[in-house]
Write a protein that holds these residues in place. Structure first.
Motif, short mmCIF file in Angstrom:
data_model
loop_
_atom_site.label_atom_id
_atom_site.label_comp_id
_atom_site.label_asym_id
_atom_site.label_seq_id
_atom_site.Cartn_x
_atom_site.Cartn_y
_atom_site.Cartn_z
N GLY A 167 53.01 22.55 0.48
CA GLY A 167 53.16 21.34 1.28
C GLY A 167 53.41 20.12 0.41
N TYR A 168 52.67 20.03 -0.70
CA TYR A 168 52.86 18.90 -1.62
C TYR A 168 54.27 18.92 -2.20
N ALA A 169 54.75 20.11 -2.60
CA ALA A 169 56.11 20.23 -3.17
C ALA A 169 57.17 19.85 -2.14
N ILE A 170 56.97 20.27 -0.88
CA ILE A 170 57.93 19.93 0.19
C ILE A 170 58.00 18.42 0.38
N SER A 171 56.83 17.76 0.37
CA SER A 171 56.80 16.31 0.59
C SER A 171 57.45 15.53 -0.56
N ARG A 172 57.66 16.19 -1.70
CA ARG A 172 58.25 15.51 -2.87
C ARG A 172 59.68 15.99 -3.15
N SER A 173 60.30 16.66 -2.19
CA SER A 173 61.61 17.28 -2.45
C SER A 173 62.77 16.62 -1.70
N GLY A 174 62.60 15.40 -1.23
CA GLY A 174 63.69 14.66 -0.61
C GLY A 174 64.24 15.32 0.64
N LYS A 175 65.57 15.32 0.77
CA LYS A 175 66.20 15.87 1.98
C LYS A 175 65.98 17.38 2.15
N PRO A 176 66.09 18.17 1.07
CA PRO A 176 65.76 19.60 1.23
C PRO A 176 64.33 19.79 1.76
N GLY A 177 63.42 18.99 1.25
CA GLY A 177 62.03 19.06 1.70
C GLY A 177 61.90 18.68 3.17
N GLN A 178 62.67 17.68 3.61
CA GLN A 178 62.62 17.27 5.03
C GLN A 178 63.09 18.40 5.95
N ARG A 179 64.13 19.12 5.51
CA ARG A 179 64.63 20.24 6.33
C ARG A 179 63.60 21.36 6.43
N VAL A 180 62.98 21.66 5.28
CA VAL A 180 61.95 22.71 5.27
C VAL A 180 60.74 22.27 6.10
N ALA A 181 60.37 20.98 5.98
CA ALA A 181 59.23 20.46 6.75
C ALA A 181 59.50 20.55 8.24
N ALA A 182 60.76 20.25 8.65
CA ALA A 182 61.12 20.34 10.07
C ALA A 182 60.98 21.77 10.57
N PHE A 183 61.38 22.74 9.73
CA PHE A 183 61.24 24.15 10.10
C PHE A 183 59.77 24.52 10.32
N PHE A 184 58.91 24.10 9.38
CA PHE A 184 57.48 24.44 9.51
C PHE A 184 56.84 23.72 10.70
N ASN A 185 57.27 22.50 10.99
CA ASN A 185 56.74 21.80 12.17
C ASN A 185 57.11 22.53 13.46
N ASP A 186 58.37 23.00 13.54
CA ASP A 186 58.79 23.78 14.71
C ASP A 186 58.02 25.09 14.80
N LEU A 187 57.84 25.74 13.64
CA LEU A 187 57.10 27.01 13.60
C LEU A 187 55.65 26.78 14.02
N ASN A 188 55.09 25.64 13.63
CA ASN A 188 53.72 25.31 14.01
C ASN A 188 53.58 25.20 15.52
N ASP A 189 54.57 24.57 16.18
CA ASP A 189 54.54 24.46 17.64
C ASP A 189 54.60 25.83 18.30
N VAL A 190 55.41 26.72 17.75
CA VAL A 190 55.53 28.07 18.31
C VAL A 190 54.21 28.83 18.17
N ILE A 191 53.58 28.73 16.99
CA ILE A 191 52.31 29.43 16.75
C ILE A 191 51.22 28.89 17.66
N LEU A 192 51.20 27.57 17.85
CA LEU A 192 50.22 26.98 18.76
C LEU A 192 50.42 27.48 20.18
N ARG A 193 51.69 27.67 20.55
CA ARG A 193 51.96 28.22 21.88
C ARG A 193 51.42 29.64 22.00
N MET A 194 51.56 30.43 20.93
CA MET A 194 51.01 31.79 20.92
C MET A 194 49.49 31.76 21.12
N VAL A 195 48.83 30.81 20.44
CA VAL A 195 47.38 30.67 20.60
C VAL A 195 47.04 30.33 22.05
N GLY A 196 47.84 29.43 22.65
CA GLY A 196 47.63 29.06 24.04
C GLY A 196 47.74 30.24 24.98
#
Length: 436
Positions: A167-196
Motif C-alpha cells: 500500500g505504501y509503495a502504491i501511494s508513492r508510485s504516481g499514475k501507475p500507483g493510482q491505477r493500481v489503487a483504483a483496482f484495489f478499491n473496486d476489489l474492496n467493494d466487491v469483497i465487502l459485497r460478498m461479506v454482505g
C-alpha cells in the motif's frame, strides 16, 4: 426484523437447544434410538455440517478482506509517517488493555480465592506444555519471505506487513500507483459485497454452531470448578462493561453505550465461533459501517487486534495463575504477580499467530513464577466455554481501540458513531456503501 435481532435470537435458541440435548443425553430418558438420532443426525450431523460450512465461509473471507482492505487503507494515508504513528498508538493501546486485564484478573482472584479448599484436584493433573518459540524467531517471522505462502497459511502478521508495504509503495508510485489503487478499491467493494451476502445466512450458522457446541461441551465440569469459572466470567464482564467503556470515554469522549449496542452482532459472532480471526469480516464491517471508523484505520487495527489483542486470554491467565498457586499451596508473592503481568502482556504480542497460543502463554507464565504447568489440565475442562466469552470480549476491545485511534487521527465519523437510528451494512447486506 433486522439481522442483529435474528442473530441474537438464533444464539439464544442454539444455546437453549444445546443445553436440552446435553441434559437428554446425560439422563438417557429418551431411550437409545432417539438419543442416537439426536447425537448422530442432529448434533454431529446437521448442526455440525452447517456450523463447519459457516466457519469455513467466514475464514474464506478473512485473508482477501484483510489484504485488500489494508492495502486500500495504506494507500489512503497521505503521509508515510502516519503509518508508524498509527502502529505505535494501536500497539500501545492493545498492550495497555492487556496489562489492565491481567491486573484486574489477579486482583479479583486474590480477593475471591477460587482455589481455596480445592487442593484435592491437584493430585491427578497432567499436562504437557508446548515449547514457546524464541523471541528472535517470533520477530523474524513477522516479515514474510513468501507473501503467497503467508496468505495460504493465514499468517495475519505477515499479511499485515506485506499489505502495508504494498500500500505504501502504491501511494508513492504516481499514475501507475493510482491505477493500481483504483483496482484495489473496486476489489474492496466487491469483497465487502460478498461479506454482505454471507451475513444473510448468519443466523442459521450461529444457531447450528451453538447448538452443536453446547450439546457436546459436557457441563459436568462446571460445578467442580464453579468458583474458578465464576471469577473468570466476572473478570471478563468487568473488563468488557467497565474498563473498556471507561477507556473509551477518557481517551476519546465517545459514548460507550453506543459502541456496546452497535457491537452486538459482532459479539454474537465472536461468541458462537470462539475465534477472533474468523470474526474479522464481521468486526471490520461493524467498526467501519456502524461506528464510523475510516477504513485506513480499521483495516489496520482490527486484523492486528484479532492477532495480538488477547485481553480475554490474559484474564484467564491471571485467574488461572492464582487458582493454581492456591491449589498447590505455592505462594509467589508480589514480585511473582508483577512478573505475571509483564510476561503475559509481552507474550500477548510475542506469541501471536502460534497454534494453541492461549495454553502456550499460560505455560510460559506459570514457568516464569515457578508454578507446575500440570495445573493447566485442571482448568481445561471449562476453558472451551470460557473461550467463547473471552473471544467476544477481545473483539469488543478491538472496536474500542479502533475508535480511540480513529478519533485521535481525525478518521472517525462521529455522526455515524452517535447515530441512534442506524441501519448498518450488517443489517442491510449492502457491502457497497462506504464511509463518508
Amino acid at each position: 426484523m433486522g439481522l442483529t435481532k435474528k442473530i441474537v435470537l438464533a444464539m439464544i435458541a442454539g444455546i437453549g437447544l444445546g443445553l436440552l440435548f446435553n441434559v437428554l443425553n446425560s439422563s438417557q430418558i429418551l431411550g437409545e434410538t432417539l438419543t442416537s438420532f439426536i447425537n448422530n443426525y442432529l448434533t454431529n450431523g446437521l448442526f455440525d455440517i452447517v456450523g463447519r460450512i459457516f466457519i469455513a465461509s467466514l475464514k474464506l473471507m478473512v485473508v482477501p478482506l484483510v489484504l485488500v482492505s489494508l492495502i486500500c487503507g495504506a494507500c489512503a494515508l497521505s503521509e508515510g509517517s502516519r503509518v508508524g504513528v498509527l502502529a505505535g498508538k494501536t500497539l500501545a493501546l492493545y498492550m495497555l488493555t492487556t496489562a489492565v486485564a491481567i491486573s484486574l484478573a489477579l486482583l479479583l482472584a486474590l480477593v475471591i480465592q477460587p482455589g481455596a479448599g480445592m487442593e484435592h484436584l491437584a493430585g491427578n493433573a497432567q499436562f504437557e506444555a508446548k515449547q514457546s518459540p524464541p523471541l528472535s524467531d517470533v520477530l523474524v517471522n513477522i516479515f514474510p519471505t513468501n507473501p503467497v505462502q503467508a496468505m495460504a497459511e493465514g499468517n495475519m502478521l505477515q499479511i499485515i506487513v506485506f499489505a502495508l508495504l504494498l500500500g505504501y509503495a502504491i501511494s508513492r508510485s504516481g499514475k501507475p500507483g493510482q491505477r493500481v489503487a483504483a483496482f484495489f478499491n473496486d476489489l474492496n467493494d466487491v469483497i465487502l459485497r460478498m461479506v454482505g451476502v454471507l451475513m444473510a445466512f448468519a443466523p442459521y450458522g450461529v444457531f447450528a454452531l451453538l447448538a452443536n457446541k453446547i450439546a457436546l461441551l459436557g457441563l459436568d465440569a462446571i460445578p467442580t470448578l464453579a468458583k474458578y469459572f465464576s471469577v473468570v466470567l466476572l473478570a471478563l464482564m468487568v473488563h468488557a462493561l467497565g474498563v473498556y467503556p471507561l477507556l473509551l470515554k477518557l481517551l476519546s469522549g465517545l459514548n460507550p453505550v453506543q459502541l456496546l449496542k452497535k457491537m452486538r452482532p459482532a459479539m454474537a459472532f465472536a461468541f458462537s465461533t470462539a475465534s477472533s480471526a474468523a470474526t474479522i469480516p464481521v468486526t471490520l464491517q461493524t467498526v467501519e459501517k456502524r461506528l464510523g471508523v475510516d477504513n485506513k484505520v480499521a483495516s489496520f487495527t482490527v486484523p492486528l487486534g484479532a492477532t495480538i489483542n488477547m485481553d480475554g486470554t490474559a484474564i484467564m491467565q491471571g485467574v488461572a495463575t492464582v487458582f493454581i498457586s492456591q491449589l498447590y499451596g505455592i505462594e509467589i508473592g508480589l514480585m511473582g504477580y508483577l512478573t505475571v503481568i509483564l510476561t503475559a502482556t509481552l507474550a500477548s504480542v510475542g506469541t501471536a499467530g502460534v497454534p494453541g497460543v492461549g495454553l502456550i502463554m499460560l505455560a510460559m507464565v506459570l514457568g516464569q513464577v515457578g508454578l507446575p504447568v500440570e495445573g493447566i489440565a485442571i482448568v481445561m475442562g471449562v476453558d472451551r466455554l470460557l473461550d467463547m466469552v473471552r473471544t467476544a470480549v477481545n473483539i469488543t476491545g478491538d472496536a474500542v481501540v479502533s475508535s480511540v485511534v480513529a478519533k485521535s487521527e481525525g478518521a472517525l465519523d462521529v455522526s455515524t458513531f452517535n447515530d441512534e437510528n442506524y441501519n448498518s451494512v450488517v443489517d442491510q447486506g449492502d457491502g457497497r456503501s462506504t464511509i463518508a
